[in-house]
Write a protein that holds these residues in place. Sequence first.
Motif, PDB file in Angstrom:
ATOM      1  N   HIS A 189     -33.405  -8.896-115.668  1.00  0.00           N
ATOM      2  CA  HIS A 189     -34.658  -9.537-115.792  1.00  0.00           C
ATOM      3  C   HIS A 189     -34.791 -11.026-115.256  1.00  0.00           C
ATOM      4  CE1 HIS A 189     -37.524 -11.746-118.495  1.00  0.00           C
ATOM      5  NE2 HIS A 189     -38.553 -11.002-118.006  1.00  0.00           N
ATOM      6  N   ASN A 190     -35.613 -11.302-114.422  1.00  0.00           N
ATOM      7  CA  ASN A 190     -35.593 -12.633-113.899  1.00  0.00           C
ATOM      8  C   ASN A 190     -34.318 -12.715-113.158  1.00  0.00           C
ATOM      9  OD1 ASN A 190     -38.215 -13.246-114.838  1.00  0.00           O
ATOM     10  ND2 ASN A 190     -37.541 -14.442-116.548  1.00  0.00           N
ATOM     11  N   ASP A 207     -32.263 -15.567-119.807  1.00  0.00           N
ATOM     12  CA  ASP A 207     -33.021 -14.761-118.800  1.00  0.00           C
ATOM     13  C   ASP A 207     -34.470 -15.022-118.913  1.00  0.00           C
ATOM     14  OD1 ASP A 207     -33.068 -13.092-121.220  1.00  0.00           O
ATOM     15  OD2 ASP A 207     -33.918 -11.646-119.864  1.00  0.00           O
ATOM     16  N   ARG A 245     -37.750 -18.531-116.835  1.00  0.00           N
ATOM     17  CA  ARG A 245     -38.610 -17.899-115.475  1.00  0.00           C
ATOM     18  C   ARG A 245     -38.447 -19.200-114.180  1.00  0.00           C
ATOM     19  NH1 ARG A 245     -41.159 -13.546-117.239  1.00  0.00           N
ATOM     20  NH2 ARG A 245     -41.823 -13.369-119.373  1.00  0.00           N
ATOM     21  N   PHE A 290     -42.403 -18.462-110.091  1.00  0.00           N
ATOM     22  CA  PHE A 290     -42.919 -16.868-110.540  1.00  0.00           C
ATOM     23  C   PHE A 290     -44.530 -17.407-110.730  1.00  0.00           C
ATOM     24  CE2 PHE A 290     -43.196 -13.456-113.038  1.00  0.00           C
ATOM     25  CZ  PHE A 290     -42.336 -12.347-112.554  1.00  0.00           C
ATOM     26  N   TYR A 306     -47.653 -14.892-112.369  1.00  0.00           N
ATOM     27  CA  TYR A 306     -47.881 -13.815-113.358  1.00  0.00           C
ATOM     28  C   TYR A 306     -49.182 -13.131-112.879  1.00  0.00           C
ATOM     29  CZ  TYR A 306     -44.556 -16.032-116.119  1.00  0.00           C
ATOM     30  OH  TYR A 306     -43.389 -16.843-116.577  1.00  0.00           O
ATOM     31  N   ALA A 342     -39.737 -11.883-122.685  1.00  0.00           N
ATOM     32  CA  ALA A 342     -38.346 -11.551-121.982  1.00  0.00           C
ATOM     33  C   ALA A 342     -37.846 -10.353-122.601  1.00  0.00           C
ATOM     34  CB  ALA A 342     -37.381 -12.626-121.960  1.00  0.00           C
ATOM     35  N   SER A 375     -35.574  -9.424-107.179  1.00  0.00           N
ATOM     36  CA  SER A 375     -34.296  -9.221-108.146  1.00  0.00           C
ATOM     37  C   SER A 375     -33.860  -7.859-107.305  1.00  0.00           C
ATOM     38  CB  SER A 375     -34.709  -8.921-109.497  1.00  0.00           C
ATOM     39  OG  SER A 375     -33.637  -8.564-110.329  1.00  0.00           O
ATOM     40  N   ASN A 424     -36.142  -6.687-111.595  1.00  0.00           N
ATOM     41  CA  ASN A 424     -37.492  -6.644-112.343  1.00  0.00           C
ATOM     42  C   ASN A 424     -38.851  -6.795-111.761  1.00  0.00           C
ATOM     43  OD1 ASN A 424     -39.218  -8.863-113.404  1.00  0.00           O
ATOM     44  ND2 ASN A 424     -37.302  -9.828-112.757  1.00  0.00           N
TER      45      ASN A 424
END
Length: 458
Positions: free
Chosen positions: A161-162, A231, A234, A238, A240, A326, A425, A430
């Motif tokens: 993740h991240n 994690d 962010r 990034f 969304y 997360a 990633s 992710n």
Amino acid sequence: MDDEFAKLIRRMNPPRVVIDNDVCDHATVIQVIVANPQSKVDSVNRHGILLEVVQIVTDLTLAITKAYISSDGGYLMDVFYVTDIDGKKIGDTRTINYIQTTLETNAGFLNSMRSSVGVMPSKEHTSIELTGPDRPGLLSELSAVLTDLGCNVVDAEIWTHNARAAAVVHVTDQTSGCAIQDPKRLSNMKELLCNVLRDDSDLRTPKMSISSTGVIHTHRRLHQMLFADRDFERPESFKYKSSRPHVTVLDCSDRNYTAVIIRSTDRPRLLFDTICSLTDMQYVVYRGTVITGRMKAYQEYYIKHVDGFPISSEAERQRVIACLEAAIERRSSEGLELELYTEDRFGLLSDITRILRENGLCIRRAEISTKSGKAKDTFFVTDVSGNPVEPKIVDSIQLQMGQTVLEVKGNLHMPPKLPKDAPRSFFFGNFFKGPSFQYFKPVKSCSESAFSEKEIYG
């Protein structure tokens, strides 16, 4: 002394479990009532019990479609509406008896403020825990090192993740088939694996531990490892999409609670992942409602910190939002699902991951298991840019592995899910997305829900 006192109180007030298949037309109803006397171990008893109950239910691959949680008075009362993997009531008497016996025996004993849920002593294998940055081919490199060291991978789970990766791997000695306990060999293993994990461009130091004395519940541990690795922070670049989970945290000072409202796509173990995060952050759920339907999920909790106080600052509020998002995203997978089922042999995982790497695929999440001489491995894969896998690449992999061994379970023509400006990633990376929530009503107060149960079920 607190633990012993808690056990005494627990024996004096055992939980009561009622399982009913008649009260609801579409689900089995499980009611758990645990006495919660007012004492110095009150918060110890309360904190973690909800997670234990949810863990026991979800470990049986049962789906929780609705839940009502209350621990406001002198007791804890949780009501769960559950179905089996086919969406039907629990019809197996043995499963019902197991749930009742396990909940009545273990609720309140598995967890304390100083221990972890689901600790299971084992000397049959050595447990390796890894956290660090991901990069192309990292799993392949780790698997190759374990093979060179004479370690046979029994089972493993890997999440990312991240741009952070966490893995719990259970290995045995190739020759003896038992746990590896030689201190020199374990030290050498740790040094070599840390060398593979190390990334000079990453400011955070990779973490690793090796143990042959016990193992924590794997999914619980993965949440803890990624949480400890932060994690939930962010990258600034990034961006969304509107489909990500929506978490709202509201101040309910008049009730001395903090309200947490979560709207997301429904999926297996969603409630477990959410409660894991709240428990790891040292929050207690005093009241809660969970409703799912039409692939949507609505969760509403009234929480306090274990010290008895609600959230008191904007920084804490933002941290809770980030951590819950997360927790929901970690287990999500939108890559092509490949399932391999074949005879187990030494070095199999190293060979599989090498083939995937050589064909330009990145493993986004993986579940590795072996039983009775058979290996069942599941990989969620994309190309290195996060785009869908081309059919010709899958054909090439099937030719190398054998079409009867490798089954394609995902959609080869799925549209790209990862935003172009999002950080890539590479090691089980992710790109977690959910449905659009434009149709949800904005929540403005603690007394208002985002949508009613009628709106969910229609």
